[in-house]
Every structure is written in structure tokens, then in C-alpha cells.
Design an enzyme around this catalytic site. Structure first.
Site, short mmCIF file in Angstrom:
data_model
loop_
_atom_site.label_atom_id
_atom_site.label_comp_id
_atom_site.label_asym_id
_atom_site.label_seq_id
_atom_site.Cartn_x
_atom_site.Cartn_y
_atom_site.Cartn_z
N SER A 1 0.83 -1.20 0.00
CA SER A 1 0.00 0.00 0.00
C SER A 1 0.87 1.26 0.00
CB SER A 1 -0.98 -0.05 1.18
OG SER A 1 -2.02 0.88 1.02
N ASP B 1 -9.89 -4.11 -5.64
CA ASP B 1 -9.37 -3.30 -4.54
C ASP B 1 -10.15 -2.00 -4.49
OD1 ASP B 1 -7.91 -1.65 -2.80
OD2 ASP B 1 -6.02 -2.60 -3.33
N HIS C 1 -7.71 -5.39 -0.81
CA HIS C 1 -6.56 -4.54 -0.51
C HIS C 1 -5.66 -5.25 0.49
CE1 HIS C 1 -4.41 -0.72 -0.44
NE2 HIS C 1 -4.26 -0.90 0.87
#
Length: 327
Positions: free
Chosen positions: A138, A266, A295
Site C-alpha cells: 500500500s 481493490d 486490498h
């Protein structure tokens, strides 16, 4: 490089992006025993590095996501898997994320690659590793991709490649996506810890002159950026921050084998976060977009022993494309 066709195929419940996103942090039990080393930075702060060593000639630097740490489940599971395959790991806890507040007003942001560079140089100067690989998740993935790209002309030959997972490489459009109703719960979780940290900084640094009323009312990342990120880190505006911190403009500069995995379901990611063109036009940047995965999830079933697709995909890229010998 061609865009990879993904072989990720989860069972039915895990084909829901929200279910897959939440399952790992809520139900997986992964832990890892780390040895912590605190290093002093050039600006009189500190960074906590959490090592898990098996006596390898290769070390993998793991960088967590927004408000994560070495305790994040994806960090623990990746570290354990790579250790079993004969690789050392070290989790780079971003400033203020290790459990102890850092010493300065500034903590971290999506584009603060000077800290990544500092950690890499610390490893190079103090350890005798032949190979370094960087893996980011991320926000940590954005840092990874941006660093590998912007340092392409000066990067150490010991850095052999990188992998990034679930990355909002275009921050401006990613924030718009994050602020949609479908992500309201996630946003509330992030904002709770982020607002508390900003309040704590305002208490420790009264000269910061935080507008607490605006902080309490903040409902968008842009609000927090105006209050904290922009003034503290010297950006002109949130828009200036988005442009300078995003990894996407740096993808075509990458000169080490690098993989980005962003699932199509996502809910954090915008259309701009799927860089098919960049992958097709690069000799070093690979892209994979599984239909499912959420995610930082990529869970496949309710059996913990079967939830290792991501770890094995990381392993395979290291072996086949970065070409590091592992067990």
C-alpha cells in the site's frame, strides 16, 4: 515487460473485495519474532528496524502501509515465509509507527523516500549482504516504487529488485476513491489513529498551532493534508503533495526487476492505479492485476494453511525474475 496473467483464484466468499480486505487483519493469526534495532537519523530522530534473521546473503526490506507496522499481518506472514525460504528480512517501521512516537513534528508520508534511502544506506554500510530486495505494501508500496524509479541512475548494484502490493500509485485519484461511501468504514479507522497522532504532535509542539476544530471536523485526506502534511513537510498545497509523492510518474524510470500487484476489486484504488501501459513499455516494470484479492488481502479460503498465494507469488518473482537463489 508483458502484463502477467494472474493465477489467483479464491473460493467464493473471498471473491468479495471487502471480505478479502478485512479477513487478513481480523482473522489471520500470523506473528513474527523480530529483533529491534533503533537507528539515529541525520535529522536527530530515530527509525525502528525489526529484523528476522536466518543467516542469509540476501535481505528483504519490508515497508508497511498507512498506520501499519511490523505487527501488520501481511508483514508477519511475508517475513515468516521468506525466512523459511532462507532469506533474512527487516521491517522498516515508518516514523511514529513502531509503537513509540518519533522525536520530531514530522512523521511520514506517501512520498518520503529520503527515509527509504537512509535505511537502504544503513543496511549497505553496516551489513555484508550481497543482495537487497525491497517489498512494500500500500503506502509502503508507493514508497518502494517511487524510490526504485527516482534512484534508478544512482541505485546500489546490491539492490536487485522490488515488489509492491495494493498500491495507490496515483494519490490524487486514489484519495477520491477512498472517500467514496463504499470505503467509509476504512476511512474512519484510518482517521481515528491519524487524528490522535496529529493531536499528540500538537501537544508536544505547541508552536505548530494546529486548528483543532478543523481537525475534529476533517472528513477527507485533503483536510488532514492541509492541516499537517502540507505545512510540516513544506508542500505548497495538497495538490502539490499528490503530484510530488505519487509513484506513477517514476515507473518508466525503473531499472531493476520490479513487480506491482493490484487486484481489480481493490476498493481503495482508482482506474489510474492500474499501469498497463507503463508495464508494456518498460523492460523492468512488471504488472499483475488479479480479478480478486481486495486490498492487501489475497486470501483464498478459510483454511490458514491455504492462504499463502501472495507469499508464494512474491517468492516466485524473486526466484524467476529477480533471479535470487532461494530454498
Amino acid at each position: 515487460m508483458p502484463v502477467f496473467t494472474s493465477d489467483f483464484s479464491p473460493t467464493l466468499p473471498f471473491k468479495n473485495g471487502h471480505f478479502n480486505t478485512m479477513y487478513r487483519p481480523l482473522f489471520m493469526k500470523d506473528t513474527c519474532s523480530f529483533l529491534r534495532k533503533r537507528i539515529t537519523t541525520w535529522d536527530h530522530d530515530f527509525i525502528d528496524l525489526d529484523f528476522s534473521l536466518v543467516g542469509s546473503k540476501t535481505i528483504v526490506i519490508l515497508i508497511h502501509g498507512l498506520e501499519g507496522s511490523s505487527e501488520s499481518k501481511y508483514i508477519a506472514s511475508t517475513s515468516k515465509h521468506l525466512n523459511k525460504k532462507g532469506l533474512d528480512t527487516v521491517c522498516f517501521n515508518l516514523r511514529g509507527c513502531s509503537g513509540d512516537d518519533n522525536l520530531l513534528l514530522g512523521t511520514y508520508h506517501s512520498g518520503k523516500t529520503e527515509d527509504v534511502d537512509f535505511v537502504v544506506k544503513h543496511i549497505l554500510e553496516n551489513y555484508k549482504y550481497e543482495n537487497i530486495i525491497i517489498i512494500g505494501f500500500s503506502l509502503g508500496g508507493n514508497l518502494t516504487l517511487k524510490y526504485i524509479g527516482e534512484q534508478s541512475e544512482n541505485i546500489s548494484p546490491k539492490i536487485k529488485g522490488a515488489i509492491a502490493i495494493s498500491v495507490p500509485i496515483d494519490i490524487a485519484s486514489g484519495e477520491v476513491e477512498m472517500e467514496r461511501l463504499k470505503n467509509k468504514l476504512y476511512l474512519e479507522v484510518f482517521f481515528k489513529t491519524m487524528k490522535n497522532k496529529i493531536l499528540e504532535k500538537a501537544h508536544k509542539f505547541p508552536e505548530f498551532n494546529l486548528d483543532k476544530d478543523k481537525l475534529f471536523k476533517a472528513t477527507k485526506f485533503k483536510h488532514l493534508e492541509k492541516l499537517y502534511t502540507v505545512p510540516v513537510f513544506g508542500f505548497e498545497s495538497p495538490e502539490d503533495y499528490w503530484a510530488k509523492a505519487s509513484a506513477k510518474p517514476h515507473l518508466l524510470k525503473i531499472k531493476r526487476p520490479t513487480l506491482l500487484i493490484n487486484s481489480k476489486d481493490d476498493t481503495f484504488l482508482s482506474t489510474e492505479c492500474y499501469p498497463y501501459d507503463e508495464a508494456h513499455n518498460s523492460d523492468f516494470f512488471f504488472f499483475e492485476a488479479p480479478n480478486y484479492g481486495g486490498h492487501c488481502g489475497f486470501m483464498t479460503s478459510f483454511k490458514p494453511s491455504e492462504n499463502t498465494w501472495l507469499e508464494h507469488r512474491i517468492e516466485r518473482f524473486i526466484r524467476e525474475n529477480i533471479q535470487i537463489n532461494i530454498l
